[in-house]
Design a protein around this motif. Structure first.
Motif, mmCIF file in Angstrom:
data_model
loop_
_atom_site.group_PDB
_atom_site.id
_atom_site.type_symbol
_atom_site.label_atom_id
_atom_site.label_comp_id
_atom_site.label_asym_id
_atom_site.label_seq_id
_atom_site.Cartn_x
_atom_site.Cartn_y
_atom_site.Cartn_z
ATOM 1 N N LEU B 117 0.939 -1.136 -0.017
ATOM 2 C CA LEU B 117 0.051 -0.013 0.155
ATOM 3 C C LEU B 117 0.791 1.238 0.102
ATOM 4 C CD1 LEU B 117 -2.711 -0.902 2.491
ATOM 5 C CD2 LEU B 117 -2.941 -0.693 0.016
ATOM 6 N N GLY B 118 0.426 2.093 -1.016
ATOM 7 C CA GLY B 118 1.125 3.211 -0.611
ATOM 8 C C GLY B 118 0.951 4.133 0.675
ATOM 9 N N ARG B 119 -0.096 3.961 1.224
ATOM 10 C CA ARG B 119 -0.126 4.574 2.566
ATOM 11 C C ARG B 119 -0.565 3.302 3.581
ATOM 12 N NH1 ARG B 119 0.241 10.236 3.217
ATOM 13 N NH2 ARG B 119 -0.145 9.496 4.886
ATOM 14 N N ARG B 122 -3.007 3.618 6.264
ATOM 15 C CA ARG B 122 -4.412 3.561 5.853
ATOM 16 C C ARG B 122 -5.180 2.110 5.920
ATOM 17 N NH1 ARG B 122 -4.673 8.897 2.321
ATOM 18 N NH2 ARG B 122 -3.809 10.373 3.813
ATOM 19 N N PHE B 125 -8.582 1.393 6.175
ATOM 20 C CA PHE B 125 -9.636 2.110 5.540
ATOM 21 C C PHE B 125 -10.700 1.177 4.937
ATOM 22 C CE2 PHE B 125 -8.009 6.726 5.128
ATOM 23 C CZ PHE B 125 -7.856 6.757 6.621
ATOM 24 N N PRO B 126 -10.248 0.145 4.177
ATOM 25 C CA PRO B 126 -11.231 -0.634 3.578
ATOM 26 C C PRO B 126 -12.572 -1.072 4.421
ATOM 27 C CG PRO B 126 -9.106 -1.191 2.684
ATOM 28 C CD PRO B 126 -9.034 -0.401 3.922
ATOM 29 N N TRP B 129 -14.619 2.540 4.729
ATOM 30 C CA TRP B 129 -15.358 2.887 3.393
ATOM 31 C C TRP B 129 -15.245 1.626 2.469
ATOM 32 C CZ3 TRP B 129 -11.690 6.571 5.447
ATOM 33 C CH2 TRP B 129 -12.178 7.756 6.275
ATOM 34 N N ARG B 130 -16.291 1.488 1.826
ATOM 35 C CA ARG B 130 -16.431 0.488 0.972
ATOM 36 C C ARG B 130 -16.862 0.974 -0.533
ATOM 37 N NH1 ARG B 130 -18.062 -0.900 5.668
ATOM 38 N NH2 ARG B 130 -17.013 -2.850 6.655
ATOM 39 N N GLN B 131 -16.973 -0.051 -1.576
ATOM 40 C CA GLN B 131 -17.391 0.310 -2.785
ATOM 41 C C GLN B 131 -17.797 -0.935 -3.276
ATOM 42 O OE1 GLN B 131 -18.754 1.668 -5.370
ATOM 43 N NE2 GLN B 131 -17.045 3.119 -5.682
ATOM 44 N N THR B 133 -18.859 -2.057 -6.072
ATOM 45 C CA THR B 133 -18.435 -2.618 -7.299
ATOM 46 C C THR B 133 -17.151 -2.792 -7.255
ATOM 47 O OG1 THR B 133 -18.006 -0.168 -8.265
ATOM 48 C CG2 THR B 133 -20.212 -1.169 -8.733
ATOM 49 N N SER B 134 -16.480 -2.584 -6.377
ATOM 50 C CA SER B 134 -14.834 -3.097 -6.171
ATOM 51 C C SER B 134 -14.605 -4.556 -5.764
ATOM 52 C CB SER B 134 -14.152 -2.138 -5.463
ATOM 53 O OG SER B 134 -12.879 -2.597 -5.152
ATOM 54 N N ALA B 135 -14.103 -5.320 -6.770
ATOM 55 C CA ALA B 135 -13.591 -6.647 -6.297
ATOM 56 C C ALA B 135 -12.700 -6.741 -5.016
ATOM 57 C CB ALA B 135 -13.013 -7.357 -7.695
ATOM 58 N N LEU B 136 -11.950 -5.532 -5.087
ATOM 59 C CA LEU B 136 -10.694 -5.706 -3.969
ATOM 60 C C LEU B 136 -11.602 -5.384 -2.710
ATOM 61 C CD1 LEU B 136 -7.752 -5.723 -3.223
ATOM 62 C CD2 LEU B 136 -7.609 -3.334 -3.799
ATOM 63 N N SER B 137 -12.664 -4.485 -2.700
ATOM 64 C CA SER B 137 -13.396 -4.297 -1.383
ATOM 65 C C SER B 137 -13.964 -5.323 -0.886
ATOM 66 C CB SER B 137 -14.458 -3.195 -1.945
ATOM 67 O OG SER B 137 -15.291 -3.008 -0.636
#
Lengths: 341, 424
Positions: B117-119, B122, B125-126, B129-131, B133-137
């Motif tokens: 992770l660049g950060r 964080r 964080f997942p 906050w979620r998404q 449509t995001s496979a990663l989420s």
């Protein structure tokens, strides 16, 4: 005619000052003619302009100028005058004393404070990106000469670090001499209607704003770079934390208020370092009523910015023309950046 | 440490048979950890600039290792279900080995996600906050649920032996094992039946979780990227699962032999070894066949982007990883070793075959992640190139050493072999 003191330099045309002044006078429009087209009082305008020149020459003080014209200007321009801040009190080397400034009928305050107040509150709600427009860009490839000044202007405006370039020009040569052609395709973020980057972000750090611009929340982005994988246009860049310190002194002292957020100095371990970055259509400029830096700087006037939702706008007409196309149309992303063939 | 008790006899002496081997092994892990610590320090202080990643190739070795260990975990877990769900005869012996390896692999996989992770600050964080449509989420949540299932299963599989050990231990050791039983210290038939029932239930829940969300889902994570035609295929997540089964079976086979020899001091059961070896043959064939199909379809489509990507894989500067590691180590070489029945029953040969596959699949993962990013997404943009830096290699080896350390500590303290031989 050579100059009186004989300071002629080799290779420099010997033209006197008087001739330059005459050229300027010849080019100058007649003030009376110019002001006749305006509703406001022509005589007052000319009088104020003449006095302003005296202030510039030092024949008249700023205080005297405003004592003379304040009342007349207030009478002529009404609320427009009273609500407009007086720029003369902006800086330390102001031309108007504090007492004179306070006695004036117009608003007194620095332009910066007034500008800061108006940004984001223009629509009364929502802040950055909440506008009714759908911002779109149309790039005329027939006008693009491939000078890359958009790329340079973008770097200067957004103060992007090494390796991050929100705008690039894809330049390709085709054919063999002498039958060669060269295509230049300037490429900012497409601000897609259906952005794949937004679809894949696991923390919703990148999202579409009301005005059509795809935002990145640098305070939420975890730097997983999935959006960079998903973007079909290669429009996204990772901020590896590099700087132009060797090239420019104090390169990181100022950053651009991208997406309307002023983050102050660029510092280690501080966002947007470790985040993904991309072109924001210069949202911070759009909010001030200015065009993006690349559009403003384009030498061939190839780039156009406007509201695609407004049928009367130039960009809407251009985007609708038979010359218009989008990059990778079959991806289904529906970019808000159009090109004219 | 033989302990007598009424009705049930067992010997519980986990850990290395040889003290010299123990010292050598921990010293080896220590060296890897020290090197990894230096690399991790540079990574933390210099940030992502310490990698060879670029904006053109944003995903590199850490992502490759991440999907590798997720695969290893899913594969090992699915092998464990052959014992505790499908109740295939003779497989109980490797149930806990497989589960414990699956847990450690998952820990290692998440460490790779984290360092990538660049950060890094964080990383939670997942979960805030979620998404949708995001496979990663979805994946991040699936991993957590999956680790929960794995730990639950290992608990139900091992609890009765933990209770037995606690019963005969005293002092700190008793406390340690009692805590691990979560207070359920009954060693009777009824409690064992209860454990088996719940073990099976957890396993049934875990199978679709492991196949479709954890590893299939990790394949989906790549396959949804329409911008990368090489990944954008329906077969892709399936191959992910198959190669996971391949590497997981190889890992379990290797661990079974090594732990039986070096920790238990027992002889390896040739029947069980042969069964695992045959399983491995099946997975190698399916993996190679599906990969051939996956290569053939895009090549037949004549889509220039896909053809060029395959050219990069097969003839590019990194083609040695495809031919020597992917084809050689994960398919051809182990297939040769597995071809003879007498070899399949020879522990040392099977350790070699398992090791070969486990190393070969690393190349499979690298050849998934990197080549798709070499070709530019648009004509006119520059080509990418990538080879990990010393910091990336060092930190990767360090993270794997953490896994080895955790595994060894577990193997030295936990009853991973069912007590009383194949009694269970």
């Amino acid at each position: 005619m050579s100059s009186a003191d004989g300071e002629t330099l080799p290779g420099v045309p010997s033209v006197g000052r008087d001739e330059f002044d005459a050229m300027v006078d010849a080019e100058t429009t007649d003030p009376r003619e110019e002001l006749a087209d305006v509703d406001a009082d022509t005589d007052l305008g000319i009088e104020m302009a003449e006095d302003a020149k005296r202030v510039a020459r030092g024949d008249l003080s700023g205080d005297e100028y405003w004592a003379k014209h304040d009342a007349a200007a207030a009478a002529e321009f009404g609320d427009d005058y009273r609500e407009t801040p007086n720029p003369a009190v902006d800086a330390g080397d102001q031309t108007v004393s504090t007492e004179a400034a306070e006695s004036m009928q117009c608003t007194v305050g620095s332009m910066d404070t007034v500008a800061a107040e108006s940004v984001g509150t223009g629509d009364g709600e929502g802040g950055i990106g909440a506008g009714d427009e759908k911002w779109g860009m149309v790039i005329d490839l027939q006008k693009c000469v491939g000078c890359d000044s958009c790329t340079v202007a973008c770097k200067a405006e957004n103060r992007t670090p090494p390796g991050v370039s929100y705008n690039v020009v894809m330049e390709e040569e085709h054919g063999e001499f002498p039958n060669t052609t060269r295509t230049n395709v300037p490429k900012p973020c497409m601000q897609c209607e259906n952005p794949p980057c937004v679809q894949v972000c696991p923390v919703s750090a990148t999202y579409k704003m009301d005005d059509g611009v795809v935002n990145i929340d640098y305070d939420r982005c975890i730097g997983c770079r999935y959006c960079m994988i998903a973007c079909p246009y290669g429009a996204r860049y990772f901020d590896f934390g590099e700087n132009y310190d060797d090239e420019v002194d104090e390169a990181g002292e100022i950053t651009s208020p991208e997406y309307g957020v002023d983050r102050g100095k660029r510092e280690e371990n501080k966002s947007p370092i470790g985040n993904v970055r991309k072109c924001s259509f210069c949202t911070h400029r759009l909010e001030r009523g200015e065009e993006p830096a690349c559009v403003e700087t384009c030498v061939g006037d190839a780039r156009n910015m406007g509201d695609l939702d407004d049928p009367d706008s130039e960009v809407a007409a251009m985007a609708d023309s038979s010359r218009a196309f989008q990059l990778k149309e079959d991806e289904g992303t529906d970019p808000n950046v159009y090109y004219l063939k | 440490m033989a302990t007598e008790s009424s009705g049930f006899e067992f010997e519980f002496d986990p850990g290395f048979e040889s003290d010299r081997l123990r010292i050598a092994w921990y010293a080896f892990i220590g060296v890897l950890l020290a090197g990894g610590a230096v690399a991790a320090y540079i990574r933390l202080t210099e940030g992502m600039a310490s990698t060879n990643l670029t904006s053109i190739v944003p995903w590199g070795s850490w992502v490759a290792f991440y999907i590798y260990f997720v695969g290893l975990s899913a594969g090992a877990f699915l092998v464990s279900t052959m014992a505790n769900v499908f109740e295939i005869e003779g497989m109980h012996r490797i149930d806990r080995d497989a589960l414990f390896a699956a847990i450690i692999s998952m820990v290692v996989a998440l460490l790779f996600v984290w360092i990538d992770l660049g950060r890094m600050d964080r990383m939670y964080f997942p979960f805030i906050w979620r998404q949708l449509t995001s496979a990663l989420s979805w994946e991040v949540h699936a991993y957590v649920a999956y680790i929960g299932i794995l730990v639950t299963e290992l608990y139900f599989s091992m609890r009765i032996d933990l209770a037995r050990v606690a019963e005969r231990a005293s002092g700190l050791r008793e406390r340690f094992y009692t805590v691990l039983t979560l207070g359920r210290d009954d060693t009777g038939e009824a409690s064992q039946a209860f454990d088996r029932r719940w073990l099976k239930r957890a396993g049934i829940l875990g199978i679709p979780l492991a196949i479709f969300t954890v590893h299939g889902g990790t394949g989906v994570l790549f396959a949804v990227s329409k911008a990368r035609p090489y990944w954008n295929s329906g077969l892709f997540p399936v191959i992910f699962v198959i190669s996971a089964l391949l590497s997981g079976t190889a890992l379990v086979m290797m661990i079974y032999v090594l732990r039986t020899k070096l920790f238990d001091g027992d002889s390896v059961d040739p029947e069980l070894l042969d069964r695992l070896a045959q399983l491995l043959i099946g997975f190698i064939i399916i993996d190679a066949a599906l990969t051939a199909i996956e290569a053939f379809i895009p090549l037949a489509s004549l889509h220039p982007h896909e053809i060029e990507t395959w050219q990069v894989i097969m003839y590019g500067p990194m083609s040695w990883s495809f031919w020597w590691f992917m084809v050689g180590l994960s398919w051809v070489f182990p297939m040769v070793l597995l071809s003879k029945k007498s070899w399949r029953r020879t522990p040392s040969v099977m350790v070699l075959a398992g090791l070969s596959v486990v190393i070969g699949i690393i190349a499979v993962r690298f050849n998934i992640v990197i080549p798709a990013q070499i070709l530019p997404v648009m004509e006119g943009l520059p080509h990418g190139s990538y080879f990990p830096t010393l910091v990336e290699w060092g930190s990767s080896i360090g993270i794997m050493a953490v896994g080895l350390l955790l595994y060894t500590l577990g193997a030295e303290t936990l009853p991973l072999t069912p007590l009383g031989g194949d009694h269970e």
